[in-house]
Design an enzyme around this catalytic site. Structure first.
Site, PDB file in Angstrom:
ATOM      1  CG  ASP A  95      -0.366  -2.059  -2.336  1.00  0.00           C
ATOM      2  OD1 ASP A  95      -0.687  -2.161  -2.788  1.00  0.00           O
ATOM      3  OD2 ASP A  95       0.583  -2.275  -2.156  1.00  0.00           O
ATOM      4  CG  HIS A  96      -0.186   1.463  -5.589  1.00  0.00           C
ATOM      5  ND1 HIS A  96       0.027  -0.214  -4.178  1.00  0.00           N
ATOM      6  CD2 HIS A  96       0.568   1.925  -4.991  1.00  0.00           C
ATOM      7  CE1 HIS A  96       1.478   0.418  -3.882  1.00  0.00           C
ATOM      8  NE2 HIS A  96       2.260   1.788  -5.271  1.00  0.00           N
ATOM      9  CG  ASP A 160       6.309   0.405  -4.928  1.00  0.00           C
ATOM     10  OD1 ASP A 160       4.826   0.462  -5.144  1.00  0.00           O
ATOM     11  OD2 ASP A 160       6.978   0.473  -4.363  1.00  0.00           O
ATOM     12  NE  ARG A 448       8.704   8.583  -4.254  1.00  0.00           N
ATOM     13  CZ  ARG A 448       8.362   7.304  -4.470  1.00  0.00           C
ATOM     14  NH1 ARG A 448       7.691   7.161  -5.151  1.00  0.00           N
ATOM     15  NH2 ARG A 448       9.831   6.729  -5.077  1.00  0.00           N
ATOM     16  CB  SER A 643       7.312   5.515 -10.083  1.00  0.00           C
ATOM     17  OG  SER A 643       6.473   4.252 -10.239  1.00  0.00           O
ATOM     18  NE  ARG A 645       3.987   6.067 -10.883  1.00  0.00           N
ATOM     19  CZ  ARG A 645       3.765   7.442 -10.106  1.00  0.00           C
ATOM     20  NH1 ARG A 645       3.163   8.030 -10.562  1.00  0.00           N
ATOM     21  NH2 ARG A 645       3.703   6.843  -9.116  1.00  0.00           N
TER      22      ARG A 645
HETATM   23  C1  MIC Z   1       4.507   5.349  -5.271  1.00  0.00           C
HETATM   24  O1  MIC Z   1       4.713   5.205  -4.282  1.00  0.00           O
HETATM   25  O2  MIC Z   1       5.211   6.071  -6.434  1.00  0.00           O
HETATM   26  C2  MIC Z   1       4.096   4.001  -6.221  1.00  0.00           C
HETATM   27  C3  MIC Z   1       2.674   4.375  -6.075  1.00  0.00           C
HETATM   28  O3  MIC Z   1       3.592   3.045  -5.528  1.00  0.00           O
HETATM   29  C4  MIC Z   1       5.210   3.532  -7.251  1.00  0.00           C
HETATM   30  C5  MIC Z   1       4.501   2.419  -7.655  1.00  0.00           C
HETATM   31  C6  MIC Z   1       3.495   2.742  -8.753  1.00  0.00           C
HETATM   32  O4  MIC Z   1       4.047   4.128  -9.804  1.00  0.00           O
HETATM   33  O5  MIC Z   1       2.435   1.539  -9.242  1.00  0.00           O
HETATM   34  C7  MIC Z   1       6.125   3.416  -6.548  1.00  0.00           C
HETATM   35  O6  MIC Z   1       7.109   4.061  -5.676  1.00  0.00           O
HETATM   36  O7  MIC Z   1       7.399   2.738  -7.357  1.00  0.00           O
HETATM   37 FE1  SF4 Z   2       1.769   2.893  -1.241  1.00  0.00          FE
HETATM   38 FE2  SF4 Z   2       3.891   4.168  -2.979  1.00  0.00          FE
HETATM   39 FE3  SF4 Z   2       2.059   5.473  -0.657  1.00  0.00          FE
HETATM   40 FE4  SF4 Z   2       4.004   3.214   0.093  1.00  0.00          FE
HETATM   41  S1  SF4 Z   2       5.113   4.718  -0.705  1.00  0.00           S
HETATM   42  S2  SF4 Z   2       2.035   3.473   0.686  1.00  0.00           S
HETATM   43  S3  SF4 Z   2       3.445   1.779  -1.845  1.00  0.00           S
HETATM   44  S4  SF4 Z   2       2.196   4.621  -2.982  1.00  0.00           S
END
Ligand code: MIC
Ligand code: SF4
Length: 755
Positions: A95-96, A160, A448, A643, A645
């Site tokens: 998805d990302h 995640d 976010r 995140s 990550r």
């Molecule tokens: C996000 O919302 O910041 C992400 C991208 O989904 C991350 C995961 C990632 O960095 O791959 C998260 O929330 O953990």
């Molecule tokens: Fe994707 Fe993270 Fe955004 Fe949700 S918050 S849509 S998991 S990047």
């Protein structure tokens, strides 16, 4: 039938015995959170009561979920664990890595070509190790999990931070780094400090313009981005049960933004309805049989102050729609105050784009309510002033809303429907003109809004609201528009008001999809080959990190003293960098490039103490590494917010940073640092942050006595010849010190696997 129904039934089978035992040990009625925690102990039946906020406890989660951007590193690590199959049901979701640019079909086709190598890798590793694989286009991890896997009273972890979304179905679902996921996938216990408990009592009822999103926007305003750290947030009260299951999901989802370990709600009829509507009547039936164990005890909800560490009460009947932002999700402004605030702060009032959808807000209810507003554009002869985009959370939602005519309605206001993926929520939005870095305002229903997060432009001010409010604001094109009181001028020059949004909680004709996008793994994956090309720029097999040499760290240099907010987006940026998530060396070139250097207030410009020159953070760190000079990173509060990550921890580890010393950490990031064999330390005296100077050298003089509960001593040598000694606290227990000593947690697992 639901996936893994046997596992669910098994979990319910032991629930009563375990919860009853826990109630006896704890000696009082239990919250839902405690019931789920005590029924998922690694040891099985509880034998002792734990102290909240203090005891480290081993848990046995029911399942694991990973998304493509974090799964690469998680699975590369899992391949080192020496197992044939995952020990608990696990899924991977693509998805990302799908960029939003033109429309769903074009963008998806392009992503499949561009990221083909990564998708193939994830698909073959999944096939080999018994992991369910959700193909690109199937949807966003958290929506797919809610639709297919979440179950009341269950415990899951996911790589995640928004894994917490599954709290909408009464789970304890917790975001973790890949190394934590590897523990559970390898059949080991998962460790967590027994969380504190925040109770949120919802009285009254949502109506009119107010949506579930406004509950969490309000809560974020109260608790701030770090107010939930180390705690589970449990919602209850008449306002909670009156709300839809997907609305609960939205609230839990954005609980990540207050740093909460997770959020949850007790099992109720809204969950039963959602389970049935998504083809899981069997789960509803099994849950009904143990229903009292899937919610908090009545005494707890009657006198919450006696059972929670903190209680907040919100009257939904009085709650106003909110907009949070810019640049931080906890800056909450009720819509009636927005014009005034925007004028005061000089936020551009003109809205350029309204974006709805994402894992946070793309339920059938959200979309139908937003569509009821879009429909009024034609009915009232209005013109939509801003651009408008939709990113559906899953193919099931997309197919169903198309069938029910909503996509048509959005088409009529000129909307773009992006692929069922993260897209604009994670910097994967190729927004026309973003490179000009013009100051502009957007509104979205995501979670976010850190700097650069949507389109890479540091001058985009993003405000977070409910899909309903975002749609109304996009129609008006004005950040100060309050749909509850303000009129719009239509194309005939008449004043009109938007009617309140209306919609359906669930599709009256049921959910549907031609192809939800699932690929089941092989029964026996032993013959499946996983290929990683040694010349790939996207994937790189991992080499184990070096164990600690047993010596104190002497002569460490300051790499950067980060000023102010330093989220994982600052430490390891997403957007264009997502393409290197499976290649540690390449992604390390983004290490801390977003962090602001406290000494020159610039991003990505730090002094190399060996030659006095300023250069990018990764370049300077690579020079220290080449010269064998240890370094440390210093930071402010809530370092590593955002995140899950683990790249944000692996990059400094890989490039030779030894310690991260900050005022406070976000939970997942602190654990990620520990797992990768780094020192994650906090100033014993916060004010010592101010003592750190640009040319400082650090000696860790008692590292050889590293022990639980004992602060470490650090000597600072300033370039004017003076010396100071400071103390650094840490939260390492014995086992975690073992990770540091071994070089990483994975080194320990691998050693055990090979023994
Ligand atoms: C996000 O919302 O910041 C992400 C991208 O989904 C991350 C995961 C990632 O960095 O791959 C998260 O929330 O953990
Ligand atoms: Fe994707 Fe993270 Fe955004 Fe949700 S918050 S849509 S998991 S990047």
């Amino acid at each position: 039938m639901a996936f893994d129904i046997e596992m669910i039934k098994k979990a319910y089978g032991t629930m009563a015995e375990r919860v009853d035992k826990a109630r006896q040990l704890v000696g009082r009625p239990l919250t839902l959170s405690e019931k789920i925690l005590y029924s998922h102990l690694w040891e099985g039946n509880p034998t002792q009561a734990f102290t909240r906020g203090k005891d480290y406890v081993d848990f046995a989660p029911d399942r694991v979920a990973c998304q493509d951007a974090t799964a690469q590193m998680a699975l590369l690590q899992f391949m080192h664990a020496g197992k044939n199959k995952v020990a608990v049901p696990t899924t991977v979701h693509c998805d990302h890595l799908i960029q939003a640019k033109v429309d769903a079909a074009t963008d998806l086709a392009r992503a499949k070509t561009q990221s083909n190598e990564v998708f193939d890798f994830l698909s073959s590793v999944s096939d080999k190790y018994g992991i369910g694989f959700w193909k690109p286009g199937a949807g966003i991890i958290h929506q797919v999990v809610l639709e297919n896997y979440a179950f009341p009273g269950g415990m899951m972890i996911g790589t995640d931070s928004h894994t917490v979304n599954a709290g909408g179905l009464g789970m304890l679902a917790i975001g973790v780094g890949g190394a934590d996921a590897v523990d559970v996938m390898s059949g080991m216990a998962w460790e967590l400090k027994f969380p504190k408990l925040i109770g949120i009592k919802l009285t009254g009822k949502l109506s009119g313009w107010t949506a579930p999103k406004d509950v969490i926007l309000k809560v974020a305003g109260i608790l701030t981005v770090k107010g939930g750290t180390g705690a589970i947030v449990e919602y209850f009260g008449e306002g909670a049960t009156a709300m839809s299951c997907t609305g609960k999901g939205t609230i839990c989802n954005m609980g990540a933004e207050i740093g909460a370990t997770t959020s949850t709600f007790g099992y109720d009829d809204s969950m039963r309805r959602y389970l049935k509507s998504t083809g899981r009547a069997d789960v509803a039936e099994a849950a009904d049989a143990v229903a009292p164990y899937l919610t908090g005890d009545a005494e707890v909800y009657a006198n919450p102050e006696q059972y929670f560490d903190q209680v907040i009460e919100i009257n939904l009947s009085e709650l106003e729609p909110h907009l949070n932002g810019p640049f931080t999700p906890d800056l909450a402004t009720p819509i009636s105050k927005m014009r005034e605030e925007a004028e005061k702060n000089n936020w551009p009032l003109q809205i350029q784009v309204g974006l709805i959808g994402s894992c946070t807000n793309s339920s059938y209810e959200d979309i139908s309510r937003a569509a009821s507003l879009a429909k009024q554009v034609a009915d009232k002869n209005l013109k939509t002033k801003a651009q408008f985009t939709i990113t559906p959370g899953s193919e099931v939602v997309r197919y169903t809303i198309e069938r029910d005519g909503f996509i048509d309605t959005f088409d009529k206001i000129g909307a773009t429907v992006f692929a069922n993926a993260c897209g604009p929520c994670i910097g994967m939005w190729d927004r026309e003109g973003a490179e000009k870095e013009e100051r502009n305002t957007i509104v979205h229903s995501f979670n976010r809004n850190f700097s650069k997060r949507a389109d890479g432009n540091p001058n985009t001010l993003a405000f977070v609201g409910s899909p309903e409010l975002v749609t109304a604001l996009a129609i008006a094109g004005d950040l100060g528009f309050n749909p509850l009181t303000d009129k719009l001028i239509n194309e005939d020059g008449q004043e009109v008001m938007l009617d309140e949004p209306t919609g359906n909680e669930l599709p009256p004709k049921g959910f549907d999809a031609e192809d939800p996008g699932f690929q089941a793994p092989s029964e026996d994956g032993s013959g499946v080959q996983v290929v990683v090309s040694p010349t790939s720029e996207r994937l790189q097999l991992l080499a184990p990190f070096e164990p600690w040499n047993g010596e104190n760290f002497i002569g460490a240099k300051l790499l950067i003293k980060a000023f102010g907010k330093c989220t994982t987006d600052h430490i390891s940026m997403a957007g264009p960098w997502l393409r290197f998530r499976g290649h540690l060396d390449n992604i390390s070139n983004n290490m801390l490039i977003g962090a602001i250097n406290a000494f020159n207030q610039k991003a990505n410009s730090v002094k190399n103490q060996m030659n006095g020159k300023y250069d990018s953070v990764p370049a300077v760190q690579r020079e220290y590494k080449a010269a064998g000079v240890p370094t440390i990173v210093v930071g402010d509060h809530n370092y590593g917010e955002g995140s899950s990550r683990e790249h944000a921890a692996m990059e400094p580890r890989f490039l030779g940073v030894k310690a991260v010393l900050v005022k406070s950490f976000a939970r997942i990031h602190e654990t990620n640092l520990k797992k990768q064999g780094m020192l994650a330390l906090t100033f014993a005296n916060e004010a010592d942050y101010d003592k750190i100077q640009e040319n400082d050298t650090f000696n860790f003089v008692d590292l050889k006595e590293f022990a639980p509960g004992k602060p470490l001593t650090i000597e600072l040598f300033h370039d004017n010849g003076t010396t100071e000694t400071i103390l650094a606290n840490h939260t390492y227990n014995e086992g975690q010190i073992g990770w540091f000593v071994a070089g990483s947690a994975l080194n320990l697992i691998a050693a055990a696997g090979n023994a």
